[in-house]
Design a protein around this motif. Sequence first.
Motif, short mmCIF file in Angstrom:
data_model
loop_
_atom_site.label_atom_id
_atom_site.label_comp_id
_atom_site.label_asym_id
_atom_site.label_seq_id
_atom_site.Cartn_x
_atom_site.Cartn_y
_atom_site.Cartn_z
N PRO A 181 40.40 67.68 -49.13
CA PRO A 181 40.12 68.96 -50.03
C PRO A 181 38.95 69.12 -48.71
O PRO A 181 38.58 71.34 -49.44
CB PRO A 181 39.15 68.73 -51.25
CG PRO A 181 38.75 67.63 -50.72
CD PRO A 181 39.82 66.29 -50.03
N ALA A 182 38.70 69.40 -48.13
CA ALA A 182 37.68 69.70 -47.14
C ALA A 182 38.03 69.29 -45.25
O ALA A 182 38.32 68.00 -45.44
CB ALA A 182 36.10 69.44 -47.66
N PRO A 183 37.63 69.66 -44.14
CA PRO A 183 38.10 69.38 -43.51
C PRO A 183 37.30 68.52 -42.52
O PRO A 183 35.76 68.32 -42.99
CB PRO A 183 38.55 69.92 -41.80
CG PRO A 183 37.76 71.97 -42.84
CD PRO A 183 37.09 70.76 -44.26
N GLY A 184 37.68 67.44 -41.59
CA GLY A 184 36.92 66.40 -41.31
C GLY A 184 36.61 66.84 -39.99
O GLY A 184 37.47 67.13 -39.70
N LYS A 185 35.90 65.43 -39.30
CA LYS A 185 35.93 66.04 -37.92
C LYS A 185 37.76 64.80 -36.76
O LYS A 185 37.96 65.65 -35.69
CB LYS A 185 35.14 64.88 -37.15
CG LYS A 185 34.64 65.26 -35.68
CD LYS A 185 33.22 63.86 -35.07
CE LYS A 185 33.23 64.25 -33.59
NZ LYS A 185 32.16 63.17 -32.82
N HIS A 186 38.33 64.43 -38.29
CA HIS A 186 38.97 63.84 -37.30
C HIS A 186 40.31 63.44 -38.20
O HIS A 186 41.21 63.08 -37.78
CB HIS A 186 38.98 61.76 -36.97
CG HIS A 186 37.93 61.95 -35.89
ND1 HIS A 186 37.57 61.74 -34.48
CD2 HIS A 186 36.42 61.21 -36.21
CE1 HIS A 186 36.64 62.17 -34.54
NE2 HIS A 186 36.07 61.08 -35.11
N THR A 187 40.02 65.04 -38.92
CA THR A 187 41.24 64.76 -39.84
C THR A 187 42.77 66.07 -38.97
O THR A 187 42.18 66.31 -37.93
CB THR A 187 40.78 65.79 -41.07
OG1 THR A 187 40.08 66.41 -41.05
CG2 THR A 187 40.50 64.93 -41.98
N GLY A 188 43.69 66.03 -39.67
CA GLY A 188 44.56 67.11 -38.92
C GLY A 188 45.80 66.49 -38.90
O GLY A 188 45.78 65.50 -38.23
N PRO A 189 46.79 66.66 -37.79
CA PRO A 189 47.80 66.31 -37.34
C PRO A 189 47.98 65.91 -36.03
O PRO A 189 48.47 64.84 -35.54
CB PRO A 189 49.01 67.44 -37.36
CG PRO A 189 48.28 68.52 -37.63
CD PRO A 189 47.02 68.50 -38.25
N GLU A 190 46.87 66.45 -35.41
CA GLU A 190 46.93 66.47 -34.37
C GLU A 190 46.58 64.67 -33.31
O GLU A 190 47.38 64.34 -32.89
CB GLU A 190 45.95 67.09 -33.07
CG GLU A 190 46.35 67.10 -32.15
CD GLU A 190 45.66 66.21 -31.13
OE1 GLU A 190 45.18 65.68 -29.83
OE2 GLU A 190 44.61 65.93 -31.70
N PRO A 191 45.83 64.53 -34.31
CA PRO A 191 45.00 62.95 -34.11
C PRO A 191 46.37 62.04 -33.75
O PRO A 191 46.76 61.05 -33.70
CB PRO A 191 43.65 62.62 -34.48
CG PRO A 191 43.40 64.03 -35.07
CD PRO A 191 44.21 65.24 -35.14
#
Length: 304
Positions: A181-191
């Motif tokens: 529910p909130a972005p983190g430093k290492h979240t998301g599809p790229e990693p």
Amino acid sequence: MSMQPVAAEEPTPSIRAEPAVVRFWERLGLPGIIDVHTHFMPDRVLKKVWAYFDAAGPLTGMAWPITYRHEEDERVALLREFGVRHFTSMVYPHKAGMAQWLNGWAADFAARTPECLHTATLFPEEGVEAYVREAVERGARVFKSHIQVGAYDANDTLLDPAWGLLAEAAIPVVTHCGSGPAPGKHTGPEPIGRLLARHPRLRLVVAHMGMPEYTDFLDLAERYDEVRLDTTMAFTDFSERFTPFPAGERGRLADLGDRILLGTDFPNIPYAYGHQLEALERLGLGDDWLRAVCYRNAARLFGL
């Protein structure tokens, strides 16, 4: 992703009978349902998780009443009453030095709870390959990786041998890697894309359908045959308020119907268990899709 806090709600009273849940799987002609994303963990750890939700912590930022705030034995009994034939104990560390201890607890929980798929976890730290191997040898059938809470990079070199071991053993890893529910430093599809490029056979189960980056994680599922997604909290009224699933992607849910798995986040949900099933049904993708998502895909993945 920005989120607006919502007004505080009164905690939902204890819920016992939910006949709609049983009616759901009986209508589909299933023996029950399989939920790949449920949380059981040591009592003091779970109480801290609940306290975080109660305080509307920074990773939630909103009122989040825990619907099933019960003792462990009652939570197990509830899942049995709902007809959940198999479920998990998604444990996860928020710092180094916790994972091996959590794995020991989860092994004991699985041993005393026949319906539980023996769950384990990991963290980028010295010794991670050894304790992951130990968990696999003890019979772990699914791992949990919580990149958001753990605040680690899935591509940390300390984890690489463990990912390779899990890919070789064909053990699914349920991974909270989306930015909701909130972005983190290492979240998301790229990693995760970089991780899968190195370990394309890793059986990665993207938790929460990857919300809010639904489209990007659907892309990864199309690119990698072993990538799956779980439905945890997706499509519900609660989540649709701030991270609505794109209507234009509904067709891809049908196309990937053999790689989507029922998950709920029980007991840490701010609504009744049956609402997740209702949310899936109202997608209008048909009974065969529901049978696959709510039972058959997980049965095939775990050899049940």
